[in-house]
Design an enzyme around this catalytic site. Structure first.
Site, PDB file in Angstrom:
ATOM      1  N   CYS A   1       6.508  15.955 -19.867  1.00  0.00           N
ATOM      2  CA  CYS A   1       5.803  15.607 -18.631  1.00  0.00           C
ATOM      3  C   CYS A   1       6.560  14.543 -17.849  1.00  0.00           C
ATOM      4  O   CYS A   1       6.060  14.019 -16.870  1.00  0.00           O
ATOM      5  CB  CYS A   1       4.371  15.160 -18.922  1.00  0.00           C
TER       6      CYS A   1
ATOM      7  N   HIS B   1       0.832  -1.205   0.000  1.00  0.00           N
ATOM      8  CA  HIS B   1       0.000   0.000   0.000  1.00  0.00           C
ATOM      9  C   HIS B   1       0.863   1.251   0.000  1.00  0.00           C
ATOM     10  O   HIS B   1       0.492   2.268  -0.564  1.00  0.00           O
ATOM     11  CB  HIS B   1      -0.900   0.022   1.235  1.00  0.00           C
TER      12      HIS B   1
HETATM   13  C1  PEP Z   1       7.299   9.214 -18.726  1.00  0.00           C
HETATM   14  O1  PEP Z   1       7.514   8.064 -19.132  1.00  0.00           O
HETATM   15  O2  PEP Z   1       8.163  10.111 -18.719  1.00  0.00           O
HETATM   16  C2  PEP Z   1       5.970   9.568 -18.199  1.00  0.00           C
HETATM   17  C3  PEP Z   1       5.679  10.816 -17.886  1.00  0.00           C
HETATM   18  O3  PEP Z   1       5.067   8.567 -18.016  1.00  0.00           O
HETATM   19  P1  PEP Z   1       5.127   7.553 -16.764  1.00  0.00           P
HETATM   20  O4  PEP Z   1       6.178   8.070 -15.814  1.00  0.00           O
HETATM   21  O5  PEP Z   1       3.763   7.531 -16.187  1.00  0.00           O
HETATM   22  O6  PEP Z   1       5.530   6.266 -17.421  1.00  0.00           O
END
Ligand code: PEP
Ligand code: MG
Length: 546
Positions: A477, A185
């Site tokens: 991102c 968790h």
């Molecule tokens: C990434 O791969 O950089 C991303 C933002 O997606 P995740 O971290 O959710 O795989």
């Protein structure tokens, strides 16, 4: 300085002072025997009920996963089998009540541990309930998370769900545990809260005078260095002026937006000043779900995330299941190499109706909230895949379709992909993993997954260039976006939005506002032509004069 490696279970980097979670109380003694066993046995139930009551009260103040976890733990505390077994031990073996609770609970947790796997990780939950009831019987404060007076990294042997369920993400920078596993968790909630977490860091509790740490939830590395931590904490505490408007010093817009996985994250992101959401990881809502949630259930969950951002941009990513984020209702079976297997959008090819229902739910939530919703696919490799996805998004009545660039092939085809979608967002976590053939969870390979690697920056430059040529947005991102020094470099490479954990928003916003775009373009050139990550950082420091 020491560097320890565990298993990164929740993405992100954080640094700061360390707050230790108190170890459980010592084993309660089996003597003296109670003079009145019946009266002693009668103490067990009220103590268990008091523990449950406090947990139910905490549950009433939160929602989502946290509520479910606290309610489950409260129910465990008043489990009739646990209470009656403890009462029997007092009556039949004349044990003091705390000892009887200890032995009864251990019987249950041993059985869970013997069952292995997921069940074994639940053993910690029973022990947590045990320790809370024992503390109650002794009239002591329950073991667990101390009151935090400043943002800190929590260090524990292992964390019980009730410890982590209502952690305040504004005060907890990261979680580090000596024990624990990737499906505990702790891991699930840390991900849901967007707090970096590393578990199974053997030896971390034994580091002498540990007062600060730098935690990397992607590589699983934990560095302890008072000096470095002091600098980074100071930076975090005094990010400089940021007016809440994402732009370079000369006014070139670069949106500062947030990565979220739940309504609580979205509210924290809004409070931190995020201008929108650049990555809503919808799979985080369903990591513990056995069955596909109904369209209505999904719509409500998504609407909660969109709510704080009415009339602001929000990018919802469709389910990124597979590899390190398995979803029980999208079971791909055993794959020899899951990170290279059926994951992300590839799962939607196998279950197009699941994608269809998710898009319907997203469209409904968008209508409910008034947010400017865009939808984005994870793990896209080719132009055909991007076009397939965009067609479905538009058919669902959603106005903007984009894809993540996290596979090198997609980065190399960015111009052609941008031709068929409205925007792209670079997932630097996976892009680094696939460029360097280096598992992002492997601590030993952390240096390859460094976002300052010039080879990674060169791929980002390719995507940025395509975005500029076609005049379409290119976001980042992945975790790279939360590094204030790298943020300017990314802007210089043509990135138009940076999406990050809420905690990084003001720091990155302030760093971006310090220089004009031209200076960041010069910094980007310097980083691109550097031979190593260290030299890239040094070259950028030299250009930016910091
Ligand atoms: C990434 O791969 O950089 C991303 C933002 O997606 P995740 O971290 O959710 O795989
Ligand atoms: Mg990814």
């Amino acid at each position: 300085m020491s560097r320890l490696t565990g298993v990164g279970v929740s993405s992100g980097r954080a640094s700061g002072p360390v707050a230790r979670v108190a170890d459980p109380l010592p084993e309660p003694p089996a003597a003296p025997a109670p003079t009145d066993p019946a009266a002693e046995a009668a103490r067990v139930r009220p103590a268990a009920e008091a523990v449950a009551e406090r947990l139910f009260q905490r549950a009433s103040r939160v929602d989502g996963d946290a509520k479910a976890v606290l309610e489950t733990t409260a129910a465990m505390a008043i489990d009739p089998a646990l209470i009656s077994q403890a009462e029997q031990l007092v009556n039949t073996r004349a044990l003091p009540a705390p000892r009887a609770v200890y032995e009864a609970a251990n019987g249950f947790s041993d059985a869970l541990r013997a069952a292995g796997g997921y069940m074994a990780e639940r053993a910690r939950d029973v022990q947590d309930v045990r320790d809370r009831i024992i503390a109650e019987l002794f009239g002591m404060k329950p073991p667990g998370v101390p009151e935090l007076d400043r943002p800190s990294i929590l260090l524990a042997r292992d964390l019980a769900p009730a410890d982590t369920a209502d952690l305040d993400p504004a005060l907890v920078l990261a979680l580090v545990t000596e024990e624990g596993g990737p499906t505990s968790h702790t891991a699930i909630l840390a991900r849901a809260l967007g707090i970096p977490a590393v578990v199974a860091v053997r030896g971390v509790l034994g580091v002498p005078d540990l007062v600060g740490a730098i935690v990397d939830g992607d590589s699983g590395q934990v560095e302890t260095s008072e000096e470095m931590v002091a600098v980074q904490v100071a930076e975090r505490a005094a990010p400089g002026e940021w007016n809440g408007h994402g732009a370079t010093a000369d006014g070139k817009q670069v949106k500062i937006i947030a990565n979220v996985g739940s309504g609580a994250d979205a509210r924290a992101a809004f409070a931190a000043g995020a201008q929108g959401i650049g990555l809503f990881r919808t799979e985080f809502c369903y990591l513990a779900a056995d069955d596909e949630p109904s369209v209505d259930t999904q719509r409500r969950a998504y609407a909660e995330v969109l709510a704080p951002f009415a009339d602001k941009p929000v990018v919802v990513r469709t389910l990124d299941a597979g590899a390190d984020k398995p979803l029980a209702f999208l079971d791909m079976g055993v794959e020899p190499n899951p990170a290279l297997g059926v994951r992300g959008l590839r799962v939607a090819f196998a279950w197009p109706d699941v994608l269809e229902r998710q898009l319907t739910a997203i469209a409904g939530a968008a209508a409910d909230s008034g947010a400017e919703v865009s939808v984005m696919a994870p793990m896209v490799a080719t132009v055909d895949e991007a076009a397939w996805f965009a067609e479905r998004v538009r058919a669902a009545g959603l106005p903007r379709a984009g894809v993540m660039i996290e596979i090198p092939a997609a980065a190399l085809s960015a111009a052609e992909i941008l031709d068929v979608v409205d925007f792209v967002s670079i997932g630097t976590n996976d892009l680094a993993q696939y460029v360097f053939a280096a598992d992002r969870m492997a601590g030993a390979l952390a240096e390859l997954n460094d976002p300052w690697q010039p080879a990674l920056l060169r791929l980002i430059a390719t995507v940025g260039h395509a975005g500029r040529e076609l005049d379409k947005p290119v976001g980042v991102c992945g975790e790279a976006a939360s590094d204030p020094l790298l943020a300017g470099v990314l802007a210089g490479l043509g990135v138009t939005s940076l999406s990050m954990a809420a905690a990084a928003v003001p720091v990155v916003g302030a760093a971006l506002a310090k220089h004009p775009l031209l200076t960041f373009q010069q910094a980007a050139e310097a980083a691109l032509s550097a031979p190593t990550p260290t030299r890239a950082r040094a070259a950028v420091h030299a250009v930016l004069g910091s």
